[in-house]
Enzyme design. Structure first.
Site, short mmCIF file in Angstrom:
data_model
loop_
_atom_site.label_atom_id
_atom_site.label_comp_id
_atom_site.label_asym_id
_atom_site.label_seq_id
_atom_site.Cartn_x
_atom_site.Cartn_y
_atom_site.Cartn_z
N TYR A 116 0.84 -1.20 0.00
CA TYR A 116 0.00 0.00 0.00
C TYR A 116 0.87 1.25 0.00
O TYR A 116 0.59 2.21 -0.73
CB TYR A 116 -0.93 -0.01 1.21
CG TYR A 116 -1.60 1.32 1.47
CD1 TYR A 116 -2.53 1.84 0.57
CD2 TYR A 116 -1.29 2.07 2.61
CE1 TYR A 116 -3.13 3.07 0.80
CE2 TYR A 116 -1.89 3.29 2.85
CZ TYR A 116 -2.81 3.79 1.95
OH TYR A 116 -3.40 5.01 2.19
N SER A 156 -2.57 15.00 5.79
CA SER A 156 -3.62 14.60 4.86
C SER A 156 -4.99 14.66 5.53
O SER A 156 -5.15 14.29 6.70
CB SER A 156 -3.35 13.18 4.37
OG SER A 156 -4.47 12.65 3.68
N GLN A 158 -3.70 19.38 4.02
CA GLN A 158 -4.04 19.04 2.63
C GLN A 158 -5.47 18.54 2.52
O GLN A 158 -5.93 17.75 3.34
CB GLN A 158 -3.09 17.96 2.11
CG GLN A 158 -3.43 17.41 0.73
CD GLN A 158 -4.44 16.25 0.76
OE1 GLN A 158 -4.55 15.54 1.76
NE2 GLN A 158 -5.18 16.10 -0.33
N THR A 188 -5.06 19.48 -3.32
CA THR A 188 -4.65 18.49 -4.31
C THR A 188 -5.64 18.50 -5.47
O THR A 188 -6.84 18.41 -5.26
CB THR A 188 -4.58 17.09 -3.69
OG1 THR A 188 -3.59 17.09 -2.66
CG2 THR A 188 -4.23 16.05 -4.73
N ARG A 206 -4.38 0.66 -8.60
CA ARG A 206 -3.11 0.13 -8.14
C ARG A 206 -3.21 -1.39 -8.05
O ARG A 206 -3.90 -1.94 -7.18
CB ARG A 206 -2.72 0.77 -6.80
CG ARG A 206 -2.50 2.27 -6.94
CD ARG A 206 -1.90 2.89 -5.72
NE ARG A 206 -2.87 3.16 -4.67
CZ ARG A 206 -3.61 4.26 -4.58
NH1 ARG A 206 -3.50 5.21 -5.51
NH2 ARG A 206 -4.44 4.43 -3.59
N LYS A 219 -1.36 21.51 -5.34
CA LYS A 219 -0.54 20.30 -5.45
C LYS A 219 -1.03 19.45 -6.62
O LYS A 219 -2.22 19.15 -6.71
CB LYS A 219 -0.62 19.49 -4.15
CG LYS A 219 0.21 18.21 -4.16
CD LYS A 219 0.09 17.48 -2.82
CE LYS A 219 0.99 16.25 -2.77
NZ LYS A 219 0.57 15.20 -3.71
N HIS A 222 1.75 12.76 -7.88
CA HIS A 222 1.15 11.90 -6.85
C HIS A 222 1.99 10.64 -6.63
O HIS A 222 1.47 9.58 -6.28
CB HIS A 222 -0.28 11.51 -7.22
CG HIS A 222 -1.23 11.53 -6.07
ND1 HIS A 222 -2.10 12.56 -5.83
CD2 HIS A 222 -1.44 10.66 -5.06
CE1 HIS A 222 -2.82 12.32 -4.75
NE2 HIS A 222 -2.42 11.16 -4.26
N ARG A 282 0.97 7.37 -8.29
CA ARG A 282 -0.09 6.55 -7.73
C ARG A 282 -1.45 6.81 -8.40
O ARG A 282 -2.44 6.18 -8.03
CB ARG A 282 -0.21 6.78 -6.23
CG ARG A 282 0.99 6.25 -5.45
CD ARG A 282 0.96 6.67 -3.99
NE ARG A 282 -0.14 6.09 -3.25
CZ ARG A 282 -0.12 4.87 -2.70
NH1 ARG A 282 0.94 4.10 -2.84
NH2 ARG A 282 -1.15 4.42 -2.01
#
Length: 401
Positions: free
Chosen positions: A25, A107, A128, A156, A165, A250, A274, A277
């Site tokens: 992860y 975050s 963020q 973001t 992913r 961002k 990122h 990702r």
């Protein structure tokens, strides 16, 4: 931790300690992970040109951003769900960043509330978030961040849809989870991690509790539904009107977007893909950094993340015009390897490597490094005229602090 001599050492330790589903992860990226790999490899295409017979008795690694003087130009990039790596992981990272004289960008998807993280350590912190479909939630989170003392708001803009992913999908690390028998057995074998996880309260997304959801799975699904693919520049301008502190965007990878961001009123541009990702096959951030710096033209600081693994990588970004850098996977590997001590070791390694690079290059401070001090390999798609005489970093970055 003192026997970990590089960021790669900490990655290896984290891989041994963490269950595969957790390590993948934090370590993985989108699709074939081409962008994530290129983020790292691109630094090999940039060479530092040292100067000889320049005394460097003391190498100053400090930098100023938004009126705060930091001990080093390395910040912590926002990562969600950090508590799955180490109990109360965000608090451990915040303490390590504060002790290192750095800034943690927290975050919105943290596993501790923004208020608790703010109180966990002194020093400046940034918050963020996204511009969500529910604009009321968007404004409420920003207001809470301001009340909690966060210095800057980082918005973001590079997630119009969730990334795909493969590692997470194969491990069943999804919302809702679909863990495999193999993943479950692997977790059981990681006794240290399992014991620590059992000792902490349930992991959730506390910043979003109270907005109509409470359980982890409910909030996870609800958060996915909050992603707004219709966000436009006028929405960022709207948020600018409601946030009085420094506003950072961002996810910028195109010079035209950097110019638009400045027109909207941002106070810093963060070059980021990122960490690879989200959209795979994007260029490395350091590849596009020179174009973004030229587009910004000293009006605001440029910050960059992606692929930074060494202090020399940091120095190369500064030579290309960045004010400072952010790290993501390195501090998560440090956290996975040894909690707060592991994150502290990450900062120690990078600062030592940066100071040694400055000394070997004949630079007494990071402000002395410029484009003249790097050699660019032919494989890199540098802007036309990039090899021409360049100004010093200090002049390049004379915009708002």
């Amino acid at each position: 931790m003192n026997n970990a001599y590089s960021i790669a050492d900490l990655r290896s330790r984290a891989q041994r300690r963490l269950p595969r589903v957790v390590f993948d992860y934090i370590d993985g990226a989108a699709d074939q992970e081409i962008t994530a790999t290129q983020n790292v490899r691109a630094f090999a295409e940039i060479a530092l040109l040292p100067h000889m017979l320049r005394p460097t008795p003391d190498c100053d690694t400090g930098v100023e951003i938004f009126s705060d003087r930091l001990a080093m130009p390395v910040l912590v990039t926002p990562t969600g769900f950090t508590g799955i790596v180490w109990p109360r992981g965000e608090a451990a990272v915040a303490r390590a960043a504060s002790a290192a004289g750095s800034v943690m960008v927290v975050s919105a998807a943290s596993s501790l509330s923004m208020e608790e993280i703010a109180q966990s350590s002194p020093g400046p912190k940034w918050f963020q978030q996204f511009i969500y479909k529910d604009r009321g939630v968007t404004l409420d989170l920003a207001a809470r961040a301001e009340a909690a003392g966060y210095k800057a708001l980082v918005v973001t803009v590079d997630v119009p849809a969730p990334g795909k992913r493969f590692r997470d999908l194969r491990n069943g690390f999804t919302v809702p989870p679909s863990l495999t028998i193999s993943s479950g057995l692997d977790m059981m074998r990681r006794f240290g991690w399992l014991r620590q996880m059992a000792s902490q309260p349930r992991i959730s997304f506390p910043n979003f509790e109270g907005y109509g959801s409470s359980g982890l799975l409910d909030i996870g699904e609800w958060l996915n539904g909050l992603i707004d693919p219709t966000v436009q520049w006028r929405d960022l301008e709207w948020l600018r009107q409601h946030w009085s502190g420094p506003l950072v965007i961002k996810g910028i990878m195109h010079p035209d977007d950097a110019r638009l961001a400045i027109e909207v009123g941002v106070d810093a541009v963060m070059v980021s893909n990122h960490g690879g990702r989200q959209l795979d096959t994007e260029p490395a951030t350091v590849e596009v950094l020179p174009r973004i710096v030229e587009a910004v033209d000293d009006r605001v600081p440029v910050i960059v993340d992606g692929g930074i693994r060494r202090g020399s990588d940091v120095l190369k970004c500064l030579a290309l015009g960045a004010r400072c850098c952010l790290i993501g996977r390195p501090y998560l590997w440090g956290l996975g390897a040894g909690g707060e001590a592991g994150v502290t070791r990450v900062f120690d390694i990078l600062k030592d490597e940066l100071a040694r690079a400055l000394a070997h290059g004949g630079w007494n401070s990071i402000n002395q490094v410029s484009r003249r001090d790097i050699a660019l390999r032919q494989a890199f798609p540098w802007p036309a005229g990039f090899d021409s005489e360049a100004t010093s970093q200090g002049k390049q970055q004379g915009g708002a602090a």
